[in-house]
Design an enzyme around this catalytic site. Structure first.
Site, PDB file in Angstrom:
ATOM      1  CG  HIS A 123      -2.004   1.017   1.161  1.00 55.85           C
ATOM      2  ND1 HIS A 123      -1.799   2.354   1.383  1.00 55.85           N
ATOM      3  CD2 HIS A 123      -3.323   0.893   0.858  1.00 55.85           C
ATOM      4  CE1 HIS A 123      -2.935   3.011   1.240  1.00 55.85           C
ATOM      5  NE2 HIS A 123      -3.878   2.147   0.916  1.00 55.85           N
ATOM      6  CD  GLU A 125      -1.428   5.182   5.752  1.00 55.13           C
ATOM      7  OE1 GLU A 125      -2.579   5.189   5.276  1.00 55.13           O
ATOM      8  OE2 GLU A 125      -1.198   5.006   6.962  1.00 55.13           O
ATOM      9  CG  ASN A 219     -11.257   3.179   3.061  1.00 57.24           C
ATOM     10  OD1 ASN A 219     -12.443   3.420   3.046  1.00 57.24           O
ATOM     11  ND2 ASN A 219     -10.401   3.754   2.227  1.00 57.24           N
TER      12      ASN A 219
HETATM   13  S1  SF4 Z   1      -8.612   7.687   6.128  1.00 55.97           S
HETATM   14 FE1  SF4 Z   1      -8.611   9.769   5.340  1.00 55.97          FE
HETATM   15  S2  SF4 Z   1      -8.500  11.101   7.145  1.00 55.97           S
HETATM   16 FE2  SF4 Z   1      -7.898   9.048   7.738  1.00 55.97          FE
HETATM   17  S3  SF4 Z   1      -5.702   9.021   7.520  1.00 55.97           S
HETATM   18 FE3  SF4 Z   1      -6.492   8.220   5.633  1.00 55.97          FE
HETATM   19  S4  SF4 Z   1      -6.641   9.990   4.314  1.00 55.97           S
HETATM   20 FE4  SF4 Z   1      -6.431  10.759   6.391  1.00 55.97          FE
END
Ligand code: SF4
Length: 575
Positions: A123, A125, A219
């Site tokens: 991922h 991130e 998510n």
């Molecule tokens: S889900 Fe959205 S608000 Fe939460 S860390 Fe990731 S980008 Fe930021």
């Protein structure tokens, strides 16, 4: 069948910020704009960014120019440095919550801690976070991977922000039992937690769950897993076109939820699709009521009835016998103005109100002809009322044209075509003023032959009500407005501030009308009509709490405030 949209569905703060930064940059400059990797995990949003000329670069070139946006997931620090060195103007759209995890990692890594990131190793991130851990970074995707890690003297454990909460609780228990020297930081984003909590609670109450979002979005996939694990019929779709209602069984109550990178307009389209299919399957009164409500709203007929009611109420409040000609001028002029606006706003309605966009697209010729007829009808009645009224209506129509067309020669402005519509918030204010003129000033000139002090007071009341109505619709349309570069009041001030402003304005109008009645500036009807701003205030507060049904009923309820004004004035006249 009932449809509930989860309160947390749609863009999270980080994604909204990244998309807004990208759209704002593209609306501001003609220079090339890039995103380093896909900005978010949603193909429909990425298509729109591409349409706006924002393209994706996957590798950092040695030399470059223009603007590069760093996506919400963040990137390793070396990549940020390389982008700057290559000569790009860098806009860092990394979500502030991801920046916080990056800072925790960077600080502890400098102090010699090993860094264990619980997340998906491919991922973006996690790749970005690993960059901050340097040599001391490790990724664990499951308990087996955690157990396989070497034992460290000191380590920290952090979570990918969209990590499953239950799994991370298991990891925390593992550290507390076996590795007391490890520090655990729960870095799961609260937006992810509340979204997961929300779908868990909703799944208990409904028969089926529709999860909307990109197939690559981690998510969104987790939301689908949670709904399915709750034992409910669940489907994961990217757009309304993939909706197969047969997969949902025979539900009486359906919930719609959406991942953090799913825009509002896709959620709205899914809602409308479900609503339409549900109504087509119904028989009798409910089906007819739905179609009548929907068509009254889409064709602006309901709005025009409201305009007539508001004119009647404003005239009564000024102590004037309402004349049919004044009411017809307001009805026809506003019908013409709003239908014309809907016809030229089809592009933004594709995102804001897909149903309305389809309606105006399919009936473009008929509606264009009707717009002309409404306008001519209004002018004809104004002509019969007298030259002053005709002039007033012609001036307002001219202003409407100047609003969308630049009348300043390009030779003076150097190619730039200034239009009134480019002034931020101008549409909302001008629409409210136009309503105020036809619903209050025209009846006053017709009844008194002049503008009295009471007219100014009632004018401010009608303008304020329409301002609240129009700015509320602007809030609903924020994402679409950004895409087409419209600068409405909510885009300028933000949703929260606009909502606060509107509530204050409605509250103020309620008080002003009560005081005006108390001091005898207007009749006791003022007390009764103060119910309208009060009702708007309650509507806005209920909307903020999620207490207003979604879909076209939101618009229907808001437009009903003007009809309420007419009914109250009629009731007062009867009594
Ligand atoms: S889900 Fe959205 S608000 Fe939460 S860390 Fe990731 S980008 Fe930021």
């Amino acid at each position: 069948m009932k449809i509930t949209i989860a309160k947390t569905a749609g863009f999270c703060m980080g994604v909204r910020r990244a998309v807004e930064l990208a759209l704002d940059a593209s609306n501001r400059t003609d220079d090339p704009i890039y995103t380093y990797g896909p900005l978010i995990h949603n193909p429909q949003v990425l298509n729109i960014l591409e349409e706006k000329g924002i393209s994706v670069i996957k590798e950092i070139p040695e030399k470059g120019s223009g603007t590069v946006l760093v996506r919400a997931h963040g990137v390793p620090p070396e990549d940020l440095e390389k982008l700057r060195t290559a000569g790009f103007n860098v806009i860092d759209a990394t979500c502030p919550k991801v920046i916080k995890v990056q800072s925790i990692i960077a600080k502890h890594s400098r102090q010699g801690y090993a860094v264990i990131i619980v997340g998906d190793r491919v991922h973006p991130e996690v790749i970005g976070l690993l960059g901050y851990a340097g040599e001391n970074g490790y990724v664990a995707e499951n308990m087996d991977a955690l157990n396989a890690l070497p034992k460290f003297d000191k380590a920290i454990i952090v979570a990918q922000t969209t990590q499953n909460k239950t799994f991370f609780e298991e990891v925390t228990a593992w550290a507390e039992t076996l590795h007391l020297n490890y520090q655990v930081f729960n870095t799961i984003c609260d937006s992810t937690e509340s979204r997961q909590e929300d779908v868990k609670n909703l799944a208990e109450k409904v028969d089926a769950v529709v999860v909307v979002g990109g197939y690559e979005s981690g998510n969104t996939k987790r939301l689908f897993d949670i709904a399915r694990d709750a034992g409910k019929h669940a489907v994961h779709i990217e757009t309304e076109a993939e909706l197969d209602i047969n997969q949902l069984g025979t539900p009486r109550h359906i919930a719609i939820t959406a991942g953090a990178s799913t825009p509002n307009w896709i959620i709205k389209r899914v809602y409308r699709e479900l609503e339409n299919r549900m109504m087509y399957n119904r028989r009798g009164f409910l089906r007819w009521r739905f179609f009548i409500h929907r068509n009254l709203l889409l064709s602006n007929i309901y709005l025009a009835i409201g305009a007539g009611c508001l004119t009647y109420a404003a005239a009564m409040l000024q102590g004037i016998e309402p004349a049919l000609s004044s009411i017809l001028v307001a009805v026809l002029y506003l019908l013409c103005m709003h239908t014309f606006n809907n016809l030229i706003d089809i592009t933004s309605d594709r995102y804001n109100d897909p149903d309305r966009a389809t309606f105006y697209q399919q009936n473009r010729n008929l509606l264009s002809a009707l717009t002309g007829l409404f306008g001519l009808g209004g002018l004809l009645i104004a002509y019969k009322m007298g030259p002053l009224f005709l002039l007033l209506l012609l001036c307002m129509s001219f202003m409407g044209i100047v609003y969308i067309i630049s009348l300043v020669p390009q030779s003076i402005t150097g190619g730039f075509k200034p239009k009134i519509r480019d002034i931020p918030g101008s549409k909302t204010v001008l629409v409210a003023m136009a309503w105020g003129i036809v619903t209050t000033i025209v009846p006053a000139l017709d009844g008194f032959g002049q503008i009295r002090l009471v007219t100014v007071l009632i004018f401010s009341w009608t303008v304020s009500l329409v301002l609240v109505r129009t700015a509320f619709f602007d809030i609903l349309d924020m994402q679409g407005s950004r895409i087409v570069g419209k600068e409405t009041i909510p885009i300028l001030l933000g949703e929260k501030k606009t909502m606060g402003l509107l509530k204050n304005l409605a509250g103020l109008m309620m008080i002003v009308l009560c005081i005006a009645s108390a001091v005898g500036a207007v009749s006791t009807l003022g007390y009764l009509l103060s119910i309208c701003p009060l009702s708007m205030l309650m509507f806005l507060s209920a909307y903020e709490r999620g207490g207003i049904p979604s879909g076209f009923r939101q618009g229907f309820l808001m437009e009903s405030h003007f009809i309420l004004a007419g009914l109250l004035a009629g009731l007062w006249a009867l009594i």
